[in-house]
Design an enzyme around this catalytic site. Sequence first.
Site, PDB file in Angstrom:
ATOM      1  N   ASP A  67       0.828  -1.206   0.000  1.00  0.00           N
ATOM      2  CA  ASP A  67       0.000   0.000   0.000  1.00  0.00           C
ATOM      3  C   ASP A  67       0.864   1.257   0.000  1.00  0.00           C
ATOM      4  OD1 ASP A  67       0.957  -0.423   2.569  1.00  0.00           O
ATOM      5  OD2 ASP A  67      -1.005  -0.758   3.461  1.00  0.00           O
ATOM      6  N   ASN A 128      -7.146  -2.867  14.347  1.00  0.00           N
ATOM      7  CA  ASN A 128      -8.555  -3.057  13.985  1.00  0.00           C
ATOM      8  C   ASN A 128      -8.748  -4.229  13.027  1.00  0.00           C
ATOM      9  OD1 ASN A 128      -7.551  -2.066  11.587  1.00  0.00           O
ATOM     10  ND2 ASN A 128      -9.030  -0.399  11.378  1.00  0.00           N
ATOM     11  N   HIS A 130      -7.078  -4.669  10.170  1.00  0.00           N
ATOM     12  CA  HIS A 130      -6.811  -4.436   8.745  1.00  0.00           C
ATOM     13  C   HIS A 130      -5.551  -5.162   8.295  1.00  0.00           C
ATOM     14  CE1 HIS A 130      -4.420  -0.361   9.298  1.00  0.00           C
ATOM     15  NE2 HIS A 130      -3.632  -1.395   9.460  1.00  0.00           N
ATOM     16  N   GLU A 135      -9.519  -1.947   5.368  1.00  0.00           N
ATOM     17  CA  GLU A 135     -10.132  -1.701   6.670  1.00  0.00           C
ATOM     18  C   GLU A 135     -11.331  -2.633   6.860  1.00  0.00           C
ATOM     19  OE1 GLU A 135      -8.388   0.021   8.534  1.00  0.00           O
ATOM     20  OE2 GLU A 135      -7.691   1.912   7.696  1.00  0.00           O
TER      21      GLU A 135
END
Length: 232
Positions: A67, A128, A130, A135
């Site tokens: 990313d 979280n 991801h 996400e």
Amino acid sequence: MRILVTADYQTLSRTAAELVAKAVRGRAEFVLGLPTGRTPLGMYAELVRMHRDQGLSFSKVRTFNLDEYLGLAQDDPNSFHTCMHEHFFDHVDIAEANAHFPDEAGNYEEAIRNVGGIELLIVGIGANGHIAFNEPGSGFSSRTRTVSLAAETMANAAKQFGSNAVPHQAVTMGIGTMLDSRHIVLLASGSGKAEVVRRSLRGPITEAVPASALQMHPNVIAILDEEANGEK
Ligand code: PGA
């Protein structure tokens, strides 16, 4: 999924680097998927050391980073380009043209396909759940695309960005893109990851926890340190 629990971060980093080295050595060509973040930095340091001391070569390796933020110049101190150059690329013999990052141009999937796909993908995990910047709620068949960052992700990044604004968007490999890799290594370190590691590796497979998608892949090794494993 194989789960390897290592004593500490240093051992995790060495174990991951040895796995990469073993895969790359003696191969005429090799395609790696690579993460940024804090977790893989020890692995990169160890790979740099192996290059320096043992002649481990990356001259035939192509890399595809997972990313990159949108709206930052490549040489911005907070870009993932900069992070990869500082910690890895500038210290090994990889050709600049062989190190790829996703961008808005939208040809990442094709570029990966053109080199025969990713052989070994290394990935971290966000608190979280991801993976890359997929996400919670990301589709398991998602491909490389522009995404909005979760508030929690931006809050975490803010520590590193200091007084500079954290980008709201990024380009990320999709979960489907990642699952196409032939081998995947998940890295997680520290007690702050124990809960999400438990939910991702031992909980139900759900798009609410993107990393749980890895349970569906036939060749995953999770390398955890004892704190991230969490189980006594
Ligand atoms: P970290 O980030 O390695 O900095 O914890 C992991 C991630 O968000 O993927």
